[in-house]
Design a protein around this motif. Sequence first.
Motif, PDB file in Angstrom:
ATOM      1  N   ASP A 164       0.832  -1.206   0.000  1.00 44.67           N
ATOM      2  CA  ASP A 164       0.000   0.000   0.000  1.00 44.67           C
ATOM      3  C   ASP A 164       0.871   1.263   0.000  1.00 44.67           C
ATOM      4  OD1 ASP A 164      -1.854   1.988   0.312  1.00 44.67           O
ATOM      5  OD2 ASP A 164      -2.835   1.108   2.064  1.00 44.67           O
ATOM      6  N   THR A 165       0.999   1.890  -1.159  1.00 45.58           N
ATOM      7  CA  THR A 165       1.845   3.084  -1.272  1.00 45.58           C
ATOM      8  C   THR A 165       1.188   4.335  -0.689  1.00 45.58           C
ATOM      9  OG1 THR A 165       1.011   3.462  -3.522  1.00 45.58           O
ATOM     10  CG2 THR A 165       3.051   2.203  -3.307  1.00 45.58           C
ATOM     11  N   SER A 166      -0.080   4.246  -0.293  1.00 47.07           N
ATOM     12  CA  SER A 166      -0.730   5.404   0.327  1.00 47.07           C
ATOM     13  C   SER A 166      -0.353   5.553   1.798  1.00 47.07           C
ATOM     14  CB  SER A 166      -2.253   5.295   0.195  1.00 47.07           C
ATOM     15  OG  SER A 166      -2.779   4.283   1.052  1.00 47.07           O
ATOM     16  N   VAL A 167       0.415   4.606   2.328  1.00 47.42           N
ATOM     17  CA  VAL A 167       0.743   4.637   3.744  1.00 47.42           C
ATOM     18  C   VAL A 167       1.462   5.922   4.131  1.00 47.42           C
ATOM     19  CG1 VAL A 167       2.954   3.420   3.453  1.00 47.42           C
ATOM     20  CG2 VAL A 167       1.730   3.278   5.637  1.00 47.42           C
ATOM     21  N   LEU A 168       2.279   6.456   3.243  1.00 50.67           N
ATOM     22  CA  LEU A 168       2.975   7.715   3.532  1.00 50.67           C
ATOM     23  C   LEU A 168       2.083   8.922   3.262  1.00 50.67           C
ATOM     24  CD1 LEU A 168       6.477   6.890   2.013  1.00 50.67           C
ATOM     25  CD2 LEU A 168       5.895   7.048   4.441  1.00 50.67           C
ATOM     26  N   ASP A 169       1.385   8.909   2.141  1.00 47.62           N
ATOM     27  CA  ASP A 169       0.552  10.058   1.758  1.00 47.62           C
ATOM     28  C   ASP A 169      -0.570  10.315   2.745  1.00 47.62           C
ATOM     29  OD1 ASP A 169       2.103  10.393  -0.507  1.00 47.62           O
ATOM     30  OD2 ASP A 169       0.794   9.166  -1.757  1.00 47.62           O
ATOM     31  N   ASN A 170      -1.093   9.261   3.375  1.00 44.44           N
ATOM     32  CA  ASN A 170      -2.233   9.401   4.277  1.00 44.44           C
ATOM     33  C   ASN A 170      -1.837   9.590   5.746  1.00 44.44           C
ATOM     34  OD1 ASN A 170      -3.850   9.034   2.053  1.00 44.44           O
ATOM     35  ND2 ASN A 170      -4.361   6.908   2.487  1.00 44.44           N
ATOM     36  N   GLY A 180      -0.830   0.743  12.810  1.00 42.35           N
ATOM     37  CA  GLY A 180      -1.650  -0.394  13.218  1.00 42.35           C
ATOM     38  C   GLY A 180      -3.041  -0.334  12.617  1.00 42.35           C
ATOM     39  N   GLY A 181      -3.626   0.860  12.589  1.00 44.32           N
ATOM     40  CA  GLY A 181      -4.941   1.021  11.989  1.00 44.32           C
ATOM     41  C   GLY A 181      -4.935   0.902  10.479  1.00 44.32           C
ATOM     42  N   LYS A 182      -3.873   1.359   9.866  1.00 40.31           N
ATOM     43  CA  LYS A 182      -3.765   1.348   8.403  1.00 40.31           C
ATOM     44  C   LYS A 182      -3.444  -0.040   7.861  1.00 40.31           C
ATOM     45  CE  LYS A 182      -2.991   3.469   4.336  1.00 40.31           C
ATOM     46  NZ  LYS A 182      -4.072   4.123   3.547  1.00 40.31           N
TER      47      LYS A 182
END
Length: 250
Positions: free
Chosen positions: A168-174, A215-217
Amino acid sequence: MLRSSLNLLSLLLATAAALPTGNLDGGAAAAAGELETRAQCATKAEHVQDAHDTNGRGVQLKNADTATRDFFVFANGCDSVPLKYVTIPAGQTKFVALPAGFQGRIVRGTTKVMLDGQPHTLATWLELGMDSGANAAGWADVSLIRGCDGPVTVSAMDGSGASKGFKDTSVLDNAPPKALQAKASGAKVIKATELTENGPNGKPKVVPASRDYLGGKLGYKAAYIDDYHGNPVIKSANQRFNVVFYKGRP
């Protein structure tokens, strides 16, 4: 984190992550065994040029980012100078051989920062442990305890189908601003989920902003997010792994 009967002490003290070896099954429950600190660290990093697969111990390392990236191999307890590093163009794969008994990590980064002779631990860690001796196996996990600068996956090449990590590459953006920290390169990444010192209970102090977000992501089954949830470690009977670093922030 992986537990090692050879180098557990050095990695716990330096990085809060460790590796399994010998006849251990892997994971946090496998904490038995003699503890030994690594005796010698590299004084100069080897730049891997001939990265052809020799069908031996090591990793098939793919750069799934959109630009050429450098990846650095550190032995446990040796945070200032990498053992070796490899430059991989976008979309390509190179083989990184590892010595018998290797215990350590692979991280993304820049040569300007990672070769400056100083410790830089803020990153997603691909942790590896290689047993020695007859019937030696390899162990691997993805750890975010020392930070997260992008997704990584790892899978065993022994036909078992074992794999861990996340894409999941959105881990940083979000990520919320309070969970972010600048690397020495200036890139904003997710900060470590635990402090290096322990709390009054003798256990690592958690950093709620980053730990709770990750943990939530991602949940706690794909990667080590802290020392309190599960043991997401895989084994490869032939000590060979496929590793993919997705788009991140070196």
